[in-house]
Scaffold this motif. Structure first.
Motif, PDB file in Angstrom:
ATOM      1  N   ARG A 134       0.807  -1.214   0.000  1.00 56.78           N
ATOM      2  CA  ARG A 134       0.000   0.000   0.000  1.00 56.78           C
ATOM      3  C   ARG A 134       0.845   1.272   0.000  1.00 56.78           C
ATOM      4  NH1 ARG A 134      -4.721  -2.157  -1.752  1.00 56.78           N
ATOM      5  NH2 ARG A 134      -3.021  -2.496  -3.168  1.00 56.78           N
ATOM      6  N   CYS A 135       2.184   1.139  -0.095  1.00 57.65           N
ATOM      7  CA  CYS A 135       3.014   2.353  -0.087  1.00 57.65           C
ATOM      8  C   CYS A 135       3.634   2.696  -1.436  1.00 57.65           C
ATOM      9  CB  CYS A 135       4.172   2.245   0.892  1.00 57.65           C
ATOM     10  SG  CYS A 135       3.785   1.734   2.537  1.00 57.65           S
ATOM     11  N   THR A 136       4.586   1.873  -1.871  1.00 53.55           N
ATOM     12  CA  THR A 136       5.412   2.299  -2.996  1.00 53.55           C
ATOM     13  C   THR A 136       4.730   2.057  -4.323  1.00 53.55           C
ATOM     14  OG1 THR A 136       6.432   0.162  -3.431  1.00 53.55           O
ATOM     15  CG2 THR A 136       7.424   1.496  -1.716  1.00 53.55           C
ATOM     16  N   GLY A 137       3.700   1.242  -4.325  1.00 52.97           N
ATOM     17  CA  GLY A 137       3.207   0.758  -5.608  1.00 52.97           C
ATOM     18  C   GLY A 137       4.109  -0.383  -5.984  1.00 52.97           C
ATOM     19  N   TYR A 138       3.869  -0.912  -7.163  1.00 53.09           N
ATOM     20  CA  TYR A 138       4.550  -2.166  -7.467  1.00 53.09           C
ATOM     21  C   TYR A 138       5.748  -2.012  -8.392  1.00 53.09           C
ATOM     22  CZ  TYR A 138       0.467  -3.965  -5.153  1.00 53.09           C
ATOM     23  OH  TYR A 138      -0.504  -4.213  -4.220  1.00 53.09           O
ATOM     24  N   ASN A 139       5.885  -0.842  -9.043  1.00 49.59           N
ATOM     25  CA  ASN A 139       6.940  -0.712 -10.053  1.00 49.59           C
ATOM     26  C   ASN A 139       8.337  -0.934  -9.487  1.00 49.59           C
ATOM     27  OD1 ASN A 139       5.073  -0.312 -12.000  1.00 49.59           O
ATOM     28  ND2 ASN A 139       5.209   1.929 -11.985  1.00 49.59           N
ATOM     29  N   LYS A 140       8.601  -0.349  -8.332  1.00 48.29           N
ATOM     30  CA  LYS A 140       9.941  -0.488  -7.760  1.00 48.29           C
ATOM     31  C   LYS A 140      10.191  -1.917  -7.294  1.00 48.29           C
ATOM     32  CE  LYS A 140      10.642   4.284  -6.601  1.00 48.29           C
ATOM     33  NZ  LYS A 140      10.976   5.281  -5.581  1.00 48.29           N
ATOM     34  N   ILE A 141       9.135  -2.559  -6.839  1.00 45.38           N
ATOM     35  CA  ILE A 141       9.274  -3.955  -6.415  1.00 45.38           C
ATOM     36  C   ILE A 141       9.588  -4.822  -7.634  1.00 45.38           C
ATOM     37  CG2 ILE A 141       8.036  -5.922  -5.407  1.00 45.38           C
ATOM     38  CD1 ILE A 141       6.480  -3.804  -3.698  1.00 45.38           C
ATOM     39  N   VAL A 142       8.865  -4.571  -8.728  1.00 42.22           N
ATOM     40  CA  VAL A 142       9.111  -5.335  -9.955  1.00 42.22           C
ATOM     41  C   VAL A 142      10.549  -5.091 -10.439  1.00 42.22           C
ATOM     42  CG1 VAL A 142       8.439  -5.598 -12.379  1.00 42.22           C
ATOM     43  CG2 VAL A 142       6.674  -5.424 -10.617  1.00 42.22           C
ATOM     44  N   SER A 143      11.003  -3.824 -10.397  1.00 42.03           N
ATOM     45  CA  SER A 143      12.391  -3.521 -10.802  1.00 42.03           C
ATOM     46  C   SER A 143      13.380  -4.279  -9.936  1.00 42.03           C
ATOM     47  CB  SER A 143      12.703  -2.034 -10.667  1.00 42.03           C
ATOM     48  OG  SER A 143      11.735  -1.277 -11.270  1.00 42.03           O
ATOM     49  N   ALA A 144      13.084  -4.339  -8.640  1.00 42.34           N
ATOM     50  CA  ALA A 144      13.995  -5.029  -7.722  1.00 42.34           C
ATOM     51  C   ALA A 144      14.092  -6.511  -8.063  1.00 42.34           C
ATOM     52  CB  ALA A 144      13.509  -4.848  -6.275  1.00 42.34           C
ATOM     53  N   VAL A 145      12.967  -7.110  -8.398  1.00 45.94           N
ATOM     54  CA  VAL A 145      12.978  -8.538  -8.729  1.00 45.94           C
ATOM     55  C   VAL A 145      13.729  -8.751 -10.041  1.00 45.94           C
ATOM     56  CG1 VAL A 145      11.574 -10.598  -9.149  1.00 45.94           C
ATOM     57  CG2 VAL A 145      10.801  -8.892  -7.487  1.00 45.94           C
ATOM     58  N   LYS A 146      13.512  -7.849 -11.006  1.00 48.61           N
ATOM     59  CA  LYS A 146      14.237  -7.926 -12.282  1.00 48.61           C
ATOM     60  C   LYS A 146      15.735  -7.845 -12.039  1.00 48.61           C
ATOM     61  CE  LYS A 146      11.050  -5.903 -15.605  1.00 48.61           C
ATOM     62  NZ  LYS A 146      10.656  -4.602 -16.182  1.00 48.61           N
ATOM     63  N   LYS A 147      16.121  -6.899 -11.202  1.00 45.12           N
ATOM     64  CA  LYS A 147      17.542  -6.694 -10.914  1.00 45.12           C
ATOM     65  C   LYS A 147      18.133  -7.929 -10.236  1.00 45.12           C
ATOM     66  CE  LYS A 147      20.629  -3.345  -8.799  1.00 45.12           C
ATOM     67  NZ  LYS A 147      20.713  -1.980  -8.295  1.00 45.12           N
ATOM     68  N   ALA A 148      17.385  -8.470  -9.275  1.00 45.20           N
ATOM     69  CA  ALA A 148      17.862  -9.661  -8.565  1.00 45.20           C
ATOM     70  C   ALA A 148      18.038 -10.827  -9.531  1.00 45.20           C
ATOM     71  CB  ALA A 148      16.883 -10.031  -7.455  1.00 45.20           C
ATOM     72  N   ALA A 149      17.086 -10.961 -10.471  1.00 43.96           N
ATOM     73  CA  ALA A 149      17.175 -12.053 -11.449  1.00 43.96           C
ATOM     74  C   ALA A 149      18.447 -11.900 -12.264  1.00 43.96           C
ATOM     75  CB  ALA A 149      15.944 -12.037 -12.355  1.00 43.96           C
ATOM     76  N   LYS A 150      18.710 -10.675 -12.692  1.00 43.17           N
ATOM     77  CA  LYS A 150      19.889 -10.407 -13.518  1.00 43.17           C
ATOM     78  C   LYS A 150      21.170 -10.701 -12.733  1.00 43.17           C
ATOM     79  CE  LYS A 150      21.349  -7.239 -17.061  1.00 43.17           C
ATOM     80  NZ  LYS A 150      21.110  -5.965 -17.743  1.00 43.17           N
ATOM     81  N   LEU A 151      21.194 -10.240 -11.490  1.00 45.91           N
ATOM     82  CA  LEU A 151      22.381 -10.494 -10.650  1.00 45.91           C
ATOM     83  C   LEU A 151      22.589 -11.992 -10.432  1.00 45.91           C
ATOM     84  CD1 LEU A 151      21.973  -7.617  -8.059  1.00 45.91           C
ATOM     85  CD2 LEU A 151      23.886  -7.900  -9.664  1.00 45.91           C
ATOM     86  N   LYS A 152      21.475 -12.697 -10.230  1.00 48.62           N
ATOM     87  CA  LYS A 152      21.586 -14.140 -10.010  1.00 48.62           C
ATOM     88  C   LYS A 152      22.054 -14.852 -11.276  1.00 48.62           C
ATOM     89  CE  LYS A 152      18.314 -15.011  -6.220  1.00 48.62           C
ATOM     90  NZ  LYS A 152      18.807 -16.161  -5.454  1.00 48.62           N
ATOM     91  N   ARG A 153      21.705 -14.279 -12.425  1.00 46.33           N
ATOM     92  CA  ARG A 153      22.166 -14.870 -13.691  1.00 46.33           C
ATOM     93  C   ARG A 153      23.640 -14.570 -13.943  1.00 46.33           C
ATOM     94  NH1 ARG A 153      17.409 -12.533 -15.956  1.00 46.33           N
ATOM     95  NH2 ARG A 153      18.672 -11.010 -17.062  1.00 46.33           N
ATOM     96  N   GLY A 154      24.169 -13.625 -13.168  1.00 47.38           N
ATOM     97  CA  GLY A 154      25.583 -13.300 -13.323  1.00 47.38           C
ATOM     98  C   GLY A 154      25.840 -11.961 -13.977  1.00 47.38           C
TER      99      GLY A 154
END
Lengths: 158, 292
Positions: A134-154
């Motif tokens: 109910r605070c940030t909205g979802y865009n930043k959360i989605v970006s964070a997950v995208k970033k984590a996926a990329k980092l995990k991929r190397g």
């Protein structure tokens, strides 16, 4: 009150516990084991704040009775390492504001990335669709997950 | 309240025969735990079947696809046994609640709670599913369409439980389509849903059609008048439009006097059409593929 004996593995540690028969998993975690990182929002399975990983799948811990968790493996937010990639990505992307939804969000993201290191935006949104923020909205959360996926991929996450 | 975790089905039936209606079966618990906490349900005993392998999973026999009642919605979505002609069942399972709810909630719970809005019931009705119901020393079968007695009530005796759901595996020229109208994508309770099972021949004549609606009446039900109209007709824009008009009239009559009657009867036309076209696509897709 009748007590029921259960064996459960939480965050890699084995517990043998006597629980009340109507005790919910969330109450076991928060009140008995003091694992208060798991939050209770609605108590009806709508908000996902109480999300934990049980047997490899995310569940609402407010909708599981503790005795049903007998012989299962559970991961709560306390089971996520201090230097975890998803956790850090949430911080770096500003995906945390009040933080109440964050434990559930991080675990929903982990559950997705454990199976799929290359999720599309739609798959990310689907994976966190049971978690309300109910605070940030979802865009930043989605970006964070995208970033984590990329980092995990190397990759470097940018 | 006594919490019981039986080791096998035999034990479940034993406890059910002892406690009868005073014992509630719990699987996913996504509805029952809320009801217990609100005081709407106050069972003397809870019998947990959520980790009972005998009641879980999807199998294919010579004639039927058999689903264990404790199979979760996620397991249905991910099952490779359910081929693409059964897409409507997977679509319905995927439309339930949220990932967390789908990981716990079960198809047996969806049926036994007899909610008007149960998402997987219309596709199972359109598949003409049969329920296997067992008690200690007894076993019977009943068509799903004959199971519902009232809102929230199915035909189960106190000592009985649902042990299997089965339906015939669709042939290549058959398909199951589903469409749901919710208020939003995730976590939305179904406002209106349709499932259509279709078999058409090479001339596009409808050999078999079974239509089931959700969230319209007291429980999900078959739309027999529309089925009757469509059976034997060539499927084209005209017949679809006629069927829609008939459906609108049938549903308006059923809901007469309720505030939602007008909205639901008009919306039903569109939702039904989408489910029908989804089914048609599955039938035709395979046909076209075979011609090539």
């Amino acid at each position: 009150m009748i007590l029921k004996k259960i064996e459960v593995n939480i965050n890699g540690r084995d517990y043998c516990l006597d629980v009340e028969e109507n005790l919910r998993l969330i109450d076991l975690l928060r009140d008995k084991l003091k694992l208060t990182g798991t939050k209770e929002g609605c108590g009806e399975g709508e908000c996902g704040a109480c999300t934990v990983i049980m047997g490899g799948k995310i569940v609402n811990s407010c909708l599981v009775l503790a005795f049903q968790a007998d012989k299962s493996r559970i991961i709560t937010i306390e089971g996520i390492e201090e230097d975890d990639v998803i956790k850090n990505s949430f911080i770096e992307e500003g995906a945390v504001q009040c933080g109440f939804c964050t434990p559930g969000m991080v675990l929903a993201a982990k559950s997705l990335l454990d199976k799929n290191l290359n999720p599309t935006e739609e798959e990310i949104r689907e994976a966190i669709s049971g978690n309300l923020c109910r605070c940030t909205g979802y865009n930043k959360i989605v970006s964070a997950v995208k970033k984590a996926a990329k980092l995990k991929r190397g990759g470097d996450g940018e | 309240m006594e919490a019981i975790k039986p080791k096998n089905l035999e034990e479940v039936l034993e406890y059910k025969s002892k406690y009868k209606g005073d014992a509630k079966i719990i699987a996913g618990g996504t509805d029952l735990i809320i009801k217990i906490r609100k005081g709407e349900e106050n069972p003397k005993a809870l019998i947990d079947i959520s980790s009972l392998n005998e009641l879980k999973g999807i199998r294919e026999t010579l004639e039927y696809i058999e689903i264990g009642p404790a199979t979760t919605f996620t397991e249905i979505c991910e099952c490779i046994l359910l081929n693409k002609n059964l897409k409507g069942l997977k679509d319905a399972a995927r439309s339930v609640g949220s990932p967390q709810i789908r990981n716990r909630g079960t198809v047996g719970g969806n049926i036994c709670n007899a909610s008007p809005a149960a998402d997987t019931v219309p596709p199972l009705l359109a598949l003409d599913s049969i329920l296997v119901i067992e008690g200690k020393g007894k076993k019977r079968e009943i068509y799903l369409k004959d199971f519902f007695k009232d809102k929230g009530r199915g035909e189960l005796e106190g000592d009985e439980i649902l042990t299997k759901i089965k339906f015939k595996n669709p042939l290549k020229n058959q398909g199951l389509g589903f469409y749901k109208l919710g208020l939003r994508k995730a976590l939305a309770i179904s406002r209106l849903s349709f499932a259509v099972f279709l078999e058409i021949d090479e001339m596009n004549r409808i050999e078999i059609v079974r239509i089931a609606s959700g969230a319209i009446g007291k429980f999900p039900m078959r739309e027999l008048e529309v089925e009757e109209y469509l059976t034997g007709r060539i499927i084209n824009e005209n017949t679809i439009e006629e069927a829609e008009t008939l459906l609108e009239r049938v549903i308006f009559e059923r809901l007469k006097g309720r505030q939602t009657a007008k909205f639901k009867s008009i919306a039903a036309k569109g939702v039904f059409k989408k489910a029908l076209l989804n089914a048609l696509y599955l039938c035709k897709g395979v046909n076209d593929f075979e011609k090539n």
